[in-house]
Design a protein around this motif. Sequence first.
Motif, PDB file in Angstrom:
ATOM      1  N   ARG A 113       0.841  -1.213   0.000  1.00  0.00           N
ATOM      2  CA  ARG A 113       0.000   0.000   0.000  1.00  0.00           C
ATOM      3  C   ARG A 113       0.869   1.254   0.000  1.00  0.00           C
ATOM      4  O   ARG A 113       0.558   2.230  -0.677  1.00  0.00           O
ATOM      5  CB  ARG A 113      -0.948   0.003   1.208  1.00  0.00           C
ATOM      6  CG  ARG A 113      -2.065  -1.007   1.010  1.00  0.00           C
ATOM      7  CD  ARG A 113      -3.240  -0.844   1.967  1.00  0.00           C
ATOM      8  NE  ARG A 113      -4.164  -1.925   1.718  1.00  0.00           N
ATOM      9  CZ  ARG A 113      -4.333  -2.991   2.501  1.00  0.00           C
ATOM     10  NH1 ARG A 113      -3.655  -3.097   3.627  1.00  0.00           N
ATOM     11  NH2 ARG A 113      -5.182  -3.935   2.166  1.00  0.00           N
ATOM     12  N   ILE A 114       1.983   1.208   0.742  1.00  0.00           N
ATOM     13  CA  ILE A 114       2.881   2.376   0.770  1.00  0.00           C
ATOM     14  C   ILE A 114       3.517   2.564  -0.611  1.00  0.00           C
ATOM     15  O   ILE A 114       3.563   3.667  -1.152  1.00  0.00           O
ATOM     16  CB  ILE A 114       3.981   2.205   1.852  1.00  0.00           C
ATOM     17  CG1 ILE A 114       3.351   2.275   3.244  1.00  0.00           C
ATOM     18  CG2 ILE A 114       5.078   3.252   1.693  1.00  0.00           C
ATOM     19  CD1 ILE A 114       4.267   1.852   4.371  1.00  0.00           C
ATOM     20  N   VAL A 115       3.975   1.453  -1.203  1.00  0.00           N
ATOM     21  CA  VAL A 115       4.705   1.556  -2.479  1.00  0.00           C
ATOM     22  C   VAL A 115       3.761   1.877  -3.639  1.00  0.00           C
ATOM     23  O   VAL A 115       4.070   2.713  -4.484  1.00  0.00           O
ATOM     24  CB  VAL A 115       5.481   0.238  -2.760  1.00  0.00           C
ATOM     25  CG1 VAL A 115       6.178   0.302  -4.106  1.00  0.00           C
ATOM     26  CG2 VAL A 115       6.489  -0.031  -1.655  1.00  0.00           C
ATOM     27  N   LEU A 116       2.609   1.194  -3.671  1.00  0.00           N
ATOM     28  CA  LEU A 116       1.758   1.296  -4.858  1.00  0.00           C
ATOM     29  C   LEU A 116       0.524   2.190  -4.681  1.00  0.00           C
ATOM     30  O   LEU A 116      -0.145   2.513  -5.662  1.00  0.00           O
ATOM     31  CB  LEU A 116       1.265  -0.106  -5.272  1.00  0.00           C
ATOM     32  CG  LEU A 116       2.345  -1.144  -5.580  1.00  0.00           C
ATOM     33  CD1 LEU A 116       1.700  -2.502  -5.827  1.00  0.00           C
ATOM     34  CD2 LEU A 116       3.140  -0.734  -6.805  1.00  0.00           C
ATOM     35  N   GLY A 117       0.219   2.551  -3.444  1.00  0.00           N
ATOM     36  CA  GLY A 117      -0.995   3.341  -3.218  1.00  0.00           C
ATOM     37  C   GLY A 117      -2.227   2.502  -3.533  1.00  0.00           C
ATOM     38  O   GLY A 117      -2.245   1.280  -3.343  1.00  0.00           O
ATOM     39  N   GLU A 118      -3.241   3.149  -4.103  1.00  0.00           N
ATOM     40  CA  GLU A 118      -4.523   2.473  -4.390  1.00  0.00           C
ATOM     41  C   GLU A 118      -4.336   1.281  -5.344  1.00  0.00           C
ATOM     42  O   GLU A 118      -5.070   0.296  -5.306  1.00  0.00           O
ATOM     43  CB  GLU A 118      -5.490   3.493  -5.006  1.00  0.00           C
ATOM     44  CG  GLU A 118      -6.895   2.949  -5.201  1.00  0.00           C
ATOM     45  CD  GLU A 118      -7.803   3.942  -5.928  1.00  0.00           C
ATOM     46  OE1 GLU A 118      -7.464   5.135  -6.030  1.00  0.00           O
ATOM     47  OE2 GLU A 118      -8.863   3.490  -6.416  1.00  0.00           O
ATOM     48  N   MET A 119      -3.302   1.386  -6.200  1.00  0.00           N
ATOM     49  CA  MET A 119      -3.049   0.326  -7.185  1.00  0.00           C
ATOM     50  C   MET A 119      -2.740  -1.016  -6.505  1.00  0.00           C
ATOM     51  O   MET A 119      -2.855  -2.071  -7.107  1.00  0.00           O
ATOM     52  CB  MET A 119      -1.865   0.752  -8.059  1.00  0.00           C
ATOM     53  CG  MET A 119      -1.737   0.027  -9.348  1.00  0.00           C
ATOM     54  SD  MET A 119      -0.637   0.966 -10.435  1.00  0.00           S
ATOM     55  CE  MET A 119       0.953   0.546  -9.743  1.00  0.00           C
ATOM     56  N   SER A 120      -2.350  -0.960  -5.215  1.00  0.00           N
ATOM     57  CA  SER A 120      -2.033  -2.200  -4.491  1.00  0.00           C
ATOM     58  C   SER A 120      -3.249  -3.129  -4.445  1.00  0.00           C
ATOM     59  O   SER A 120      -3.101  -4.355  -4.373  1.00  0.00           O
ATOM     60  CB  SER A 120      -1.565  -1.882  -3.067  1.00  0.00           C
ATOM     61  OG  SER A 120      -2.593  -1.196  -2.379  1.00  0.00           O
ATOM     62  N   GLU A 121      -4.451  -2.545  -4.484  1.00  0.00           N
ATOM     63  CA  GLU A 121      -5.670  -3.375  -4.453  1.00  0.00           C
ATOM     64  C   GLU A 121      -5.682  -4.368  -5.619  1.00  0.00           C
ATOM     65  O   GLU A 121      -6.196  -5.467  -5.514  1.00  0.00           O
ATOM     66  CB  GLU A 121      -6.923  -2.488  -4.533  1.00  0.00           C
ATOM     67  CG  GLU A 121      -7.167  -1.670  -3.287  1.00  0.00           C
ATOM     68  CD  GLU A 121      -7.279  -2.534  -2.033  1.00  0.00           C
ATOM     69  OE1 GLU A 121      -8.223  -3.340  -1.962  1.00  0.00           O
ATOM     70  OE2 GLU A 121      -6.421  -2.411  -1.140  1.00  0.00           O
ATOM     71  N   ALA A 122      -5.117  -3.938  -6.751  1.00  0.00           N
ATOM     72  CA  ALA A 122      -5.128  -4.773  -7.947  1.00  0.00           C
ATOM     73  C   ALA A 122      -4.208  -5.981  -7.806  1.00  0.00           C
ATOM     74  O   ALA A 122      -4.365  -6.974  -8.519  1.00  0.00           O
ATOM     75  CB  ALA A 122      -4.735  -3.954  -9.172  1.00  0.00           C
ATOM     76  N   VAL A 123      -3.231  -5.904  -6.883  1.00  0.00           N
ATOM     77  CA  VAL A 123      -2.343  -7.069  -6.697  1.00  0.00           C
ATOM     78  C   VAL A 123      -2.655  -7.821  -5.404  1.00  0.00           C
ATOM     79  O   VAL A 123      -2.385  -9.018  -5.292  1.00  0.00           O
ATOM     80  CB  VAL A 123      -0.838  -6.687  -6.758  1.00  0.00           C
ATOM     81  CG1 VAL A 123      -0.446  -6.239  -8.137  1.00  0.00           C
ATOM     82  CG2 VAL A 123      -0.469  -5.647  -5.719  1.00  0.00           C
ATOM     83  N   LEU A 124      -3.247  -7.109  -4.418  1.00  0.00           N
ATOM     84  CA  LEU A 124      -3.573  -7.778  -3.152  1.00  0.00           C
ATOM     85  C   LEU A 124      -4.859  -8.600  -3.260  1.00  0.00           C
ATOM     86  O   LEU A 124      -5.121  -9.474  -2.463  1.00  0.00           O
ATOM     87  CB  LEU A 124      -3.736  -6.734  -2.041  1.00  0.00           C
ATOM     88  CG  LEU A 124      -2.439  -6.099  -1.565  1.00  0.00           C
ATOM     89  CD1 LEU A 124      -2.716  -4.901  -0.669  1.00  0.00           C
ATOM     90  CD2 LEU A 124      -1.588  -7.131  -0.842  1.00  0.00           C
ATOM     91  N   LYS A 125      -5.660  -8.239  -4.244  1.00  0.00           N
ATOM     92  CA  LYS A 125      -6.898  -8.992  -4.493  1.00  0.00           C
ATOM     93  C   LYS A 125      -6.876  -9.452  -5.944  1.00  0.00           C
ATOM     94  O   LYS A 125      -5.986  -9.070  -6.700  1.00  0.00           O
ATOM     95  CB  LYS A 125      -8.120  -8.107  -4.223  1.00  0.00           C
ATOM     96  CG  LYS A 125      -8.206  -7.661  -2.767  1.00  0.00           C
ATOM     97  CD  LYS A 125      -9.366  -6.753  -2.568  1.00  0.00           C
ATOM     98  CE  LYS A 125      -9.387  -6.202  -1.144  1.00  0.00           C
ATOM     99  NZ  LYS A 125     -10.360  -5.114  -1.017  1.00  0.00           N
ATOM    100  N   GLY A 126      -7.856 -10.255  -6.323  1.00  0.00           N
ATOM    101  CA  GLY A 126      -7.840 -10.743  -7.704  1.00  0.00           C
ATOM    102  C   GLY A 126      -9.231 -11.094  -8.170  1.00  0.00           C
ATOM    103  O   GLY A 126     -10.225 -10.602  -7.630  1.00  0.00           O
TER     104      GLY A 126
END
Length: 303
Positions: free
Chosen positions: A261-274
Amino acid sequence: MAQNVLLTGGSGFIGKHLTDVLIEAGYSVSVLSRSNKEDTPKIQYYKWDLNKNYIDENAVLNADYIIHLAGEGIVEKRWTKKRKKAILESRVKPIDLIFSVLEKNNKKPDAFISASAVGFYGAFTNHKICTEETPPADDFLGTTCQIWENAVYKIEALGIRTVKIRTGIVLGKDEGFLKKVNPSFKAGFGAALGSGKQYLPWIHIEDLSQIYCKSVTDNQMHGPYNAAVTDNTTNERFSRLLASLYGYAIWLPKVPPFVLRIVLGEMSEAVLKGQRVSSEKIQKTGFEFQFTDLEKALISCIH
Ligand SMILES: NC(=O)c1ccc[n+]([C@@H]2O[C@H](COP(=O)([O-])OP(=O)(O)OC[C@H]3O[C@@H](n4cnc5c(N)ncnc54)[C@H](OP(=O)(O)O)[C@@H]3O)[C@@H](O)[C@H]2O)c1
């Protein structure tokens, strides 16, 4: 004379592979690009400039089929407000521009086929399998895909057959997703992301290119189609398999969600979920996947 297929964004990852498949199938290929490119024996190039609402109309007027692949990379940069606007506009504006040329000239290509993404269904961590009937999510990718797909209805309203290819993560040699993750895995530093339990809907570039080609040749195809293998691939399974193909077992801990979340911001949702999607509809058209085994697909991409 060979029928012509116009690819928007045809110089990208999918477009390059699809060009070869279409030529092999007997079509001629032209490409709409933002930059000036010299024609090659295989491809005729046309120019457009979305910021100036400019398009070389001949690209559209000479096309028997149009495949819309153009768009800013979705996971290239952090999803700032400006970036989100660019991701959306670079997909929707081209459709509007092509629509205006078609309408003005009363031109009806045999089909308009547009890329879309499985992000349409949103990102989650449960076991649900989404079919083409599943409604769109209201997160950024879900909304983007919905607006992108809705723009295609304008073209359908002209009496043109339209197809939308809701694509999973495309696997190809040194391209797309693998281009991003492969270097760290190859160097021995592969790791799963977040819980690792999130599904990762994948498709091999050869299968995806054949799905697009079938959308051209099969005039019964219409509407949305999921383009991803339905299996049990999670981020953790994918990561373990890729590491094992490089001869080691993953030794690093999973990358914690807060770091992503720190590195990718909101975009992290796209890799943390599927997502997990059904491929039944495309298979019912008679399409057969060449790659349904992740190990074989990965081997073909990394060797
Ligand atoms: N690869 C995947 O895993 C994947 C998964 C799901 C969905 N998709 C979708 O499939 C489509 C094609 O994907 P791809 O992997 O081939 O993408 P890509 O390699 O990034 O190529 C996309 C092409 O679009 C053009 N483009 C980029 N920014 C643009 C802008 N602002 N305005 C107009 N054109 C622009 C570029 O062509 P020029 O520089 O020649 O103009 C670029 O080569 C995309 O819409 C993508 O979202 C891909």
